[in-house]
Design an enzyme around this catalytic site. Structure first.
Site, PDB file in Angstrom:
ATOM      1  N   THR A 153      54.103  56.029  39.661  1.00 28.26           N
ATOM      2  CA  THR A 153      54.703  56.992  40.682  1.00 28.26           C
ATOM      3  C   THR A 153      54.712  55.850  41.805  1.00 28.26           C
ATOM      4  O   THR A 153      55.489  56.590  42.823  1.00 28.26           O
ATOM      5  CB  THR A 153      53.663  58.142  41.084  1.00 28.26           C
ATOM      6  OG1 THR A 153      52.441  57.452  41.302  1.00 28.26           O
ATOM      7  CG2 THR A 153      53.192  58.697  39.716  1.00 28.26           C
ATOM      8  N   ARG A 200      47.904  51.243  44.018  1.00 31.46           N
ATOM      9  CA  ARG A 200      49.342  51.830  43.938  1.00 31.46           C
ATOM     10  C   ARG A 200      49.545  52.029  42.529  1.00 31.46           C
ATOM     11  O   ARG A 200      49.439  51.175  41.480  1.00 31.46           O
ATOM     12  CB  ARG A 200      50.372  50.821  44.278  1.00 31.46           C
ATOM     13  CG  ARG A 200      51.727  51.435  44.219  1.00 31.46           C
ATOM     14  CD  ARG A 200      52.906  50.388  44.715  1.00 31.46           C
ATOM     15  NE  ARG A 200      52.957  49.280  44.004  1.00 31.46           N
ATOM     16  CZ  ARG A 200      53.617  48.307  44.391  1.00 31.46           C
ATOM     17  NH1 ARG A 200      54.175  48.313  45.369  1.00 31.46           N
ATOM     18  NH2 ARG A 200      53.748  47.196  43.486  1.00 31.46           N
ATOM     19  N   ASP A 220      52.204  38.879  42.960  1.00 31.27           N
ATOM     20  CA  ASP A 220      51.119  39.677  43.290  1.00 31.27           C
ATOM     21  C   ASP A 220      49.994  38.925  43.899  1.00 31.27           C
ATOM     22  O   ASP A 220      49.284  38.008  43.415  1.00 31.27           O
ATOM     23  CB  ASP A 220      50.225  40.154  41.814  1.00 31.27           C
ATOM     24  CG  ASP A 220      49.186  41.234  42.020  1.00 31.27           C
ATOM     25  OD1 ASP A 220      48.489  40.871  42.714  1.00 31.27           O
ATOM     26  OD2 ASP A 220      49.559  42.372  41.557  1.00 31.27           O
ATOM     27  N   ASP A 263      46.490  38.914  42.320  1.00 31.94           N
ATOM     28  CA  ASP A 263      46.380  37.940  41.148  1.00 31.94           C
ATOM     29  C   ASP A 263      46.479  36.684  41.541  1.00 31.94           C
ATOM     30  O   ASP A 263      45.688  35.748  40.711  1.00 31.94           O
ATOM     31  CB  ASP A 263      47.349  38.296  39.798  1.00 31.94           C
ATOM     32  CG  ASP A 263      47.234  39.441  39.412  1.00 31.94           C
ATOM     33  OD1 ASP A 263      46.122  40.045  39.276  1.00 31.94           O
ATOM     34  OD2 ASP A 263      48.229  40.328  38.696  1.00 31.94           O
TER      35      ASP A 263
END
Length: 208
Positions: free
Chosen positions: A107, A103, A199, A202
């Site tokens: 944007t 992603r 995340d 992560d």
């Protein structure tokens, strides 16, 4: 009829709670992702097609069933990698193909950077694996790719979804079943699920 399925299994709720905690270290986080993936895949594959067979047991003949459907697992890199082993334990003959979609942080739109699908599909059902259904962009892109490839039945299997991501995926692909452990409150301005778990990539790979 909605194709969104949220697990009500107590083991799923228990393990998801452990997964969310900031105190859960990467090793245990990976283990929980694997365990949750197996539980969710069990539920997501309840409608697979079978055919009747007979087998000889030590005591006689038994009526049974064997799978007709062939399964493909499509983890979205990189966070989806952690879900493969759990599903593979249930379906060791499933084929695995990888899609790299990230992603764009500005944007929030999906960008494809890796695709190792063979020329033609050899399976009848594909399970897209991605822990977080956040904006829905990566999931929609993955379904687009698989449909163009020729797969007829596609399911999304994730851990946590946002209402926004679920709605977008349903709008673009109303025929795709969505299997989740939980639906959370919302997305924040950065496109992360709240309260979520942070995340997922992560936290699995210790890179946060």
């Amino acid at each position: 009829m909605s194709l969104v399925h949220v697990s009500k299994h107590p083991l799923v709720a228990h393990k998801l709670t452990k997964l969310r905690s900031v105190e859960t270290e990467p090793k245990r986080f990976r283990e929980l992702v694997r365990e949750l993936s197996a539980l969710l895949a069990y539920e997501a594959t309840a409608d697979l097609l079978t055919r009747p067979v007979t087998v000889q047991t030590p005591m006689g003949v038994a009526q049974g069933a064997e799978l007709v459907d062939t399964i493909g697992l499509v983890p979205i890199l990189r966070a989806g990698l952690g879900m493969v082993e759990g599903v593979w334990e249930l379906m060791p003959t499933a084929e695995v193909w990888h899609l790299g979609i990230y992603r764009d942080e500005k944007t929030l739109k999906p960008v494809q950077y890796y695709n190792k699908l063979p020329t033609e599909p050899r399976v009848s059902v594909c399970l897209i694996l991605d822990p977080m259904l956040a904006t829905g962009g990566s999931a929609i892109a993955a379904v687009d790719i698989l449909k163009q490839w020729g797969v007829k039945r596609i399911k999304f299997v994730g851990l946590i979804g946002s209402p926004e991501g679920i709605q977008r995926l349903e709008t673009h692909h109303p025929d795709v079943a969505i299997h989740l452990a939980a639906i959370d409150e919302r997305l924040n301005n950065q496109g992360y699920i709240v309260p979520g778990l942070g995340d997922a990539g992560d936290r699995q790979f210790g890179t946060g």
